[in-house]
Scaffold this active site. Structure first.
Site, PDB file in Angstrom:
ATOM      1  N   ASP A 291     -10.661   2.959   4.076  1.00 56.27           N
ATOM      2  CA  ASP A 291     -11.120   1.598   3.580  1.00 56.27           C
ATOM      3  C   ASP A 291     -12.748   1.006   4.169  1.00 56.27           C
ATOM      4  O   ASP A 291     -12.826   0.263   3.788  1.00 56.27           O
ATOM      5  CB  ASP A 291     -10.974   0.806   5.118  1.00 56.27           C
TER       6      ASP A 291
ATOM      7  N   LYS B  42       0.806  -1.564   0.176  1.00 58.19           N
ATOM      8  CA  LYS B  42       0.184   0.374   0.283  1.00 58.19           C
ATOM      9  C   LYS B  42       0.626   1.230   0.216  1.00 58.19           C
ATOM     10  O   LYS B  42       0.509   2.054  -0.812  1.00 58.19           O
ATOM     11  CB  LYS B  42      -0.896   0.074   1.280  1.00 58.19           C
TER      12      LYS B  42
ATOM     13  N   GLN C  75      -4.668  -2.213   9.699  1.00 58.31           N
ATOM     14  CA  GLN C  75      -4.957  -3.057   8.975  1.00 58.31           C
ATOM     15  C   GLN C  75      -4.990  -3.893  10.213  1.00 58.31           C
ATOM     16  O   GLN C  75      -4.756  -4.378  11.410  1.00 58.31           O
ATOM     17  CB  GLN C  75      -3.460  -3.527   9.107  1.00 58.31           C
TER      18      GLN C  75
END
Ligand code: NAD
Length: 296
Positions: free
Chosen positions: A129, A62, A106
């Site tokens: 996200d 990422k 994450q």
């Protein structure tokens, strides 16, 4: 299908929906947009707790792609021993920092940490996200907001390869809040207009349900569970699943068999994984716009 698109086909003649290629196009477009605006800083921050190997690889990728897109990326790493309060402090500080536009925590967090509480600290405009209650609520209610990167990536592949959706039957296998549920909402929403069935581990007639579908999105995490018997000739098959087996990483779709009957199919790897990153970066630029840090 977008003009100028080179289409590769599988040995069986199915269109190969190439997520690496589309990701590279999106990253190049983002870079051009950011440079075209005079390169104002657009910042993605990641929070990584513990030493889960795949998570480290995902976060590294990422950051790499964010840099390629001309963004600033900031990574905060905490040990697996970090307390709930320490993780909340880090996320809270990023939420309050005006130079940070997108925050990605994450998942999964190590055992003992409450991910729901941590996610709830991310304001909707920074929730790149698309996983928090408020972002998911906006998706359900059809309000502007960030949509989960993996389901959005699957939608981008359908658009890019000109797969018709209106009035078509779609089956989503898996009902998680991360992939399956938002996927159902995206396929069924106005303008996309598919007729969507949600299949899951208690679906008793999965083969029949799938054989009826023009589009199958497999997000169960069950290695090669979608076989040629599940797929109507010419259907589009999108593989989201990732299973680590002795034979290496495999998807939910038995690619070799299914490509012979499908009309279009994603490879694994190289399909939905890279698209997840592309959509994360699109969300980050949009986040900067929402916060007035980038021209609309
Ligand atoms: P999850 O475990 O939360 O949900 C899996 C769902 O699949 C459940 O709803 C379950 O009912 C259903 N299911 C499981 N086995 C089934 C079966 N045999 N038949 C029918 N339904 C079944 O998983 P998740 O977080 O939604 O992730 C799904 C998969 O996608 C995992 O393999 C994950 O690693 C992968 N994933 C990939 C990406 C990507 O970028 N490609 C991103 C996120 C998740």
């Amino acid at each position: 299908m977008k003009s100028g698109l080179q289409v590769e086909r599988t040995p069986g003649g199915a269109i190969l929906m190439d997520g690496n290629r589309l990701r590279d196009e999106i990253v190049a477009e983002l870079r051009a947009t950011i440079e075209g605006a005079g390169s104002p800083p657009v910042c993605l921050a990641t929070v990584l707790v513990g030493d889960d190997k795949p998570s480290h690889i995902y976060v590294r990728n990422k950051h790499k792609k964010a840099t390629e897109a001309g963004m600033v990326s900031r990574g905060v790493e905490l040990p697996a021993s970090a307390s709930q309060a320490e993780v909340e402090d880090v996320v809270g500080a990023l939420a309050a920092d005006p130079s940070v536009h997108g925050i990605l925590c994450q998942l999964p967090l190590p055992d003992g940490l409450d991910a729901e509480v941590v996610l709830s600290l991310i304001p909707p405009e920074k929730d790149v996200d698309g996983l928090t209650e408020r972002s998911m609520g906006r998706l359900v209610r059809g309000q502007p907001g960030h949509v989960g990167c993996t389901p959005m990536g699957a939608m981008r592949l359908l658009e890019r390869y000109g797969i018709p959706t209106a009035g078509r039957r779609a089956v989503v296998i898996g009902r998680s809040t991360l992939v399956g549920l938002p996927m159902v909402l995206l396929l069924g929403r106005k303008g996309v207009d598919a007729t969507v069935t949600l299949a899951h581990s208690r679906t008793s007639d999965l083969i029949e349900v799938c054989r009826d579908a023009d589009i199958i999105v497999a997000a169960a995490g069950s290695a090669r569970m979608v076989t040629a018997a599940h797929v109507k000739r010419g259907a589009t098959v999108i593989d989201v699943g990732i299973s680590r087996t002795e034979a290496g990483i495999v998807g939910d779709v038995d690619f070799d068999a299914v490509q012979a009957v499908a009309g279009a199919i994603t490879p694994m790897p190289g399909g939905t994984g890279p698209m997840t990153i592309a959509c994360l970066l699109e969300n980050t630029l949009e986040a900067a716009r929402m916060q007035g840090a980038f021209p609309a």
